[in-house]
Design a protein around this motif. Structure first.
Motif, PDB file in Angstrom:
ATOM      1  N   GLN A   1      -4.388  -9.719   3.821  1.00 39.40           N
ATOM      2  CA  GLN A   1      -3.521 -10.019   2.674  1.00 39.40           C
ATOM      3  C   GLN A   1      -2.692 -11.259   2.985  1.00 39.40           C
ATOM      4  O   GLN A   1      -2.675 -11.708   4.138  1.00 39.40           O
ATOM      5  CB  GLN A   1      -2.615  -8.806   2.391  1.00 39.40           C
TER       6      GLN A   1
ATOM      7  N   TYR B   1      -4.132   8.199  -2.993  1.00 40.69           N
ATOM      8  CA  TYR B   1      -4.437   6.775  -3.194  1.00 40.69           C
ATOM      9  C   TYR B   1      -5.925   6.531  -2.915  1.00 40.69           C
ATOM     10  O   TYR B   1      -6.497   7.085  -1.977  1.00 40.69           O
ATOM     11  CB  TYR B   1      -3.577   5.889  -2.267  1.00 40.69           C
TER      12      TYR B   1
ATOM     13  N   ARG C   1      -2.633  -1.618 -15.308  1.00 41.01           N
ATOM     14  CA  ARG C   1      -3.494  -1.680 -14.117  1.00 41.01           C
ATOM     15  C   ARG C   1      -4.732  -2.527 -14.419  1.00 41.01           C
ATOM     16  O   ARG C   1      -5.063  -2.752 -15.583  1.00 41.01           O
ATOM     17  CB  ARG C   1      -3.926  -0.255 -13.710  1.00 41.01           C
TER      18      ARG C   1
ATOM     19  N   HIS D   1      -4.916  -5.180   5.328  1.00 34.59           N
ATOM     20  CA  HIS D   1      -4.026  -5.177   4.162  1.00 34.59           C
ATOM     21  C   HIS D   1      -3.435  -3.802   3.898  1.00 34.59           C
ATOM     22  O   HIS D   1      -2.315  -3.705   3.415  1.00 34.59           O
ATOM     23  CB  HIS D   1      -4.726  -5.824   2.961  1.00 34.59           C
TER      24      HIS D   1
ATOM     25  N   TYR E   1     -12.347  -3.082 -11.372  1.00 36.67           N
ATOM     26  CA  TYR E   1     -12.436  -2.112 -10.269  1.00 36.67           C
ATOM     27  C   TYR E   1     -13.863  -1.939  -9.785  1.00 36.67           C
ATOM     28  O   TYR E   1     -14.114  -1.816  -8.583  1.00 36.67           O
ATOM     29  CB  TYR E   1     -11.803  -0.764 -10.660  1.00 36.67           C
TER      30      TYR E   1
ATOM     31  N   TRP F   1       1.462  -1.530   3.227  1.00 29.02           N
ATOM     32  CA  TRP F   1       0.711  -2.731   2.811  1.00 29.02           C
ATOM     33  C   TRP F   1       1.266  -3.926   3.566  1.00 29.02           C
ATOM     34  O   TRP F   1       2.478  -4.005   3.849  1.00 29.02           O
ATOM     35  CB  TRP F   1       0.860  -2.974   1.310  1.00 29.02           C
TER      36      TRP F   1
ATOM     37  N   TRP G   1      -8.387  -8.845  -3.547  1.00 29.37           N
ATOM     38  CA  TRP G   1      -7.262  -8.161  -2.902  1.00 29.37           C
ATOM     39  C   TRP G   1      -6.680  -8.984  -1.752  1.00 29.37           C
ATOM     40  O   TRP G   1      -5.528  -8.808  -1.388  1.00 29.37           O
ATOM     41  CB  TRP G   1      -7.692  -6.769  -2.399  1.00 29.37           C
TER      42      TRP G   1
ATOM     43  N   ASP H   1      -4.480  -9.314  -7.342  1.00 23.64           N
ATOM     44  CA  ASP H   1      -5.817  -8.754  -7.551  1.00 23.64           C
ATOM     45  C   ASP H   1      -6.587  -9.185  -8.806  1.00 23.64           C
ATOM     46  O   ASP H   1      -7.712  -9.633  -8.721  1.00 23.64           O
ATOM     47  CB  ASP H   1      -5.723  -7.222  -7.573  1.00 23.64           C
TER      48      ASP H   1
ATOM     49  N   TYR I   1       1.824   3.828  -4.089  1.00 22.83           N
ATOM     50  CA  TYR I   1       1.362   3.136  -2.868  1.00 22.83           C
ATOM     51  C   TYR I   1       1.934   3.846  -1.636  1.00 22.83           C
ATOM     52  O   TYR I   1       2.878   3.349  -1.001  1.00 22.83           O
ATOM     53  CB  TYR I   1       1.824   1.675  -2.878  1.00 22.83           C
TER      54      TYR I   1
ATOM     55  N   TYR J   1      -0.460  -5.999 -14.800  1.00 21.11           N
ATOM     56  CA  TYR J   1      -0.522  -6.316 -13.366  1.00 21.11           C
ATOM     57  C   TYR J   1      -0.390  -7.826 -13.101  1.00 21.11           C
ATOM     58  O   TYR J   1       0.637  -8.400 -13.414  1.00 21.11           O
ATOM     59  CB  TYR J   1      -1.832  -5.717 -12.821  1.00 21.11           C
TER      60      TYR J   1
HETATM   61  C1  DGY Z   1      -3.836  -1.770  -5.381  1.00 19.51           C
HETATM   62  O1  DGY Z   1      -4.200  -0.646  -5.053  1.00 19.51           O
HETATM   63  O2  DGY Z   1      -3.614  -2.107  -6.545  1.00 19.51           O
HETATM   64  C2  DGY Z   1      -3.614  -2.774  -4.346  1.00 19.51           C
HETATM   65  O3  DGY Z   1      -3.137  -3.974  -4.876  1.00 19.51           O
HETATM   66  C3  DGY Z   1      -4.835  -3.043  -3.527  1.00 19.51           C
HETATM   67  O4  DGY Z   1      -4.364  -3.659  -2.391  1.00 19.51           O
END
Ligand code: DGY
Length: 443
Positions: free
Chosen positions: A110, A86, A207, A76, A213, A38, A169, A174, A34, A363
């Motif tokens: 968020q 990313y 994930r 967010h 997704y 955020w 999100w 998520d 990340y 997750y």
């Molecule tokens: C991610 O990329 O997993 C984030 O949670 C999206 O905000």
């Protein structure tokens, strides 16, 4: 197995982790997974940092609020450093008409936990820092108020007293099971070209799935085609969910914002009206049969049965009656639901063990997160359930001391998952240590 750290070592390690992820003007939630700022991560990082380095904490919040849109929305993701590996990358969002010059952002928001963090930082500040925090509250108040107003209008234009999210999100959680039926109804037929980057640095099993997704990306695609116009999104969004988690965070933050307004001598009528409306509407989310609060699917006109951690958020939001708090505590103590079944187990799994969608390492499908332990502990304390609160704090601190600062942990044995070197797990370790010390002194 590594040895657990002592109090001082844990504090030093947490501060070192935050320094390692610090790019100067913001702290990355995790170095590689990340690499941008955020929203709720920044607020929580500021809370932890603020106990040790207030000036740096204020900079974190200034960096976040720099991303605010003209309509008040605080996005967010803020891409301060431009593109990285990313995904979605900044260009994908097509937010150029809205985001501040030179600072690309996402088009969603968020959980608005910032007001609660700022209020707490002011309350905890030593005498020597009080004035600086007071000035900072005055500096940030207009932007935070505008952001709350955005939630209460853009995401509740009919004035129901509860906001609805238009993308999972926005909940910060998520791939939580409660969203699955609402996502399953979507038919993401023309999903734009999208290469997932999120499984480069983290195991795929930790994930969200490809199906999730495809839907996450499909929703972004629909909203960018609507030019991120909140009215059009409200009308057209195929995913519109009244989430007990988001509403509890907002309600608590409204309360904290009202306290800030009082400190600053600002009027509170508008904020109190939001609070009254939420207090009136939130009980509709309770299910006697399930013994918890459940999300509501606006498009199906029906509740979303699975709730997990979102049901406990009412404790953080001060929205549960004593009877509801008792039902939540019963689930917390029930080995079929949340209580660990073997000695290596830890709380609080984000999904009940008997939920068919529970997955201990994926997750938001089950792992323990430090943030939710912290929030629910705070809520149990407020409900007078101090033993449950202490269990959650102890488990969270034991996890970070033994394993380090990770994104989440497997509730069956405490082993880490997700991104390594995760900033809010470090920041909240600093907060939890302080709270655990205070609770010990009070006992
Ligand atoms: C991610 O990329 O997993 C984030 O949670 C999206 O905000």
């Amino acid at each position: 197995m590594t040895a657990a750290l002592t109090d001082d070592e844990a504090t030093r390690a947490a501060l070192a982790q935050l320094r390692a992820n610090d790019v100067g003007t913001f702290v990355k939630p995790a170095e590689r997974q990340y690499p941008h700022q955020w929203n709720w991560d920044a607020a929580l990082v500021a809370l932890g940092l603020g106990l040790h380095d207030p000036e740096r904490a204020r900079l974190e919040v200034r960096s976040l609020l720099r991303g605010a849109w003209r309509n008040g929305m605080v996005p967010h993701i803020l891409y301060h450093l431009g593109a990285s590996d990313y995904r979605p990358d900044p260009a994908f969002w097509r937010t150029a008409e809205h985001h501040p010059a030179g600072l690309p952002t996402s088009g969603l928001s968020q959980p608005p936990i910032l007001a609660s963090c700022l209020h707490r930082l002011h309350a905890l500040a030593p005498e020597t820092e009080r004035a600086a925090w007071h000035d900072f509250l005055a500096e940030t108040y207009p932007a935070v108020l505008a952001w709350h107003r955005w939630w209460h209008t853009a995401r509740d234009p009919e004035g129901r007293g509860l906001v609805a999210i238009v993308h999972p999100w926005e909940s910060g959680t998520d791939d939580a099971p409660r969203f699955v039926p609402a996502l399953a109804r979507l038919r993401p037929t023309a999903v734009p070209e999208f290469v997932r980057g999120d499984r480069t640095h983290v195991a795929a099993a930790e994930r969200p799935s490809d199906d999730d997704y495809a839907r996450f990306v499909h929703l972004i695609d629909l909203y960018r085609a609507l030019g991120w116009d909140p009215d059009a999104i409200w009308r057209e969004a195929p995913f519109r969910v009244v989430d007990p988690f988001l509403n509890a965070v907002l309600h608590r933050a409204d309360g904290d914002l009202a306290e800030v307004a009082r400190l600053l001598g600002e009027p509170t009528d508008e904020i109190e009206a939001w609070r009254d409306a939420t207090r009136r509407a939130y009980p509709q989310l309770w299910s006697d049969a399930a013994g918890t609060f459940q999300a509501w699917d606006d498009r199906a006109g029906a509740p979303l049965p699975s709730s997990g951690i979102a049901g406990f958020a009412a404790l953080w939001g001060r929205l549960a009656t004593p009877e509801q708090a008792e039902a939540l505590r019963a689930a917390f103590a029930d080995p079929a639901a949340y209580a660990p079944v073997d000695p290596a187990g830890v709380r609080l799994a984000t999904v009940r063990r008997d939920d068919p969608l529970f997955m201990p390492r994926r997750y938001w499908r089950g792992p323990v997160w430090i943030v939710t332990n912290w929030m629910v502990a705070d809520g149990f304390d407020a409900a007078g359930m101090h033993d449950a609160a202490a269990t959650l704090r102890d488990d969270a601190l034991a996890l970070t001391r033994r394993h380090g600062f990770h994104e989440h942990y497997d509730p069956t044995d405490g082993t880490p998952g997700g991104a390594r070197g995760f900033s809010w797990s470090a920041a909240l370790t600093l907060v939890l240590e302080r709270e655990a010390r205070a609770a010990r002194l009070e006992a």
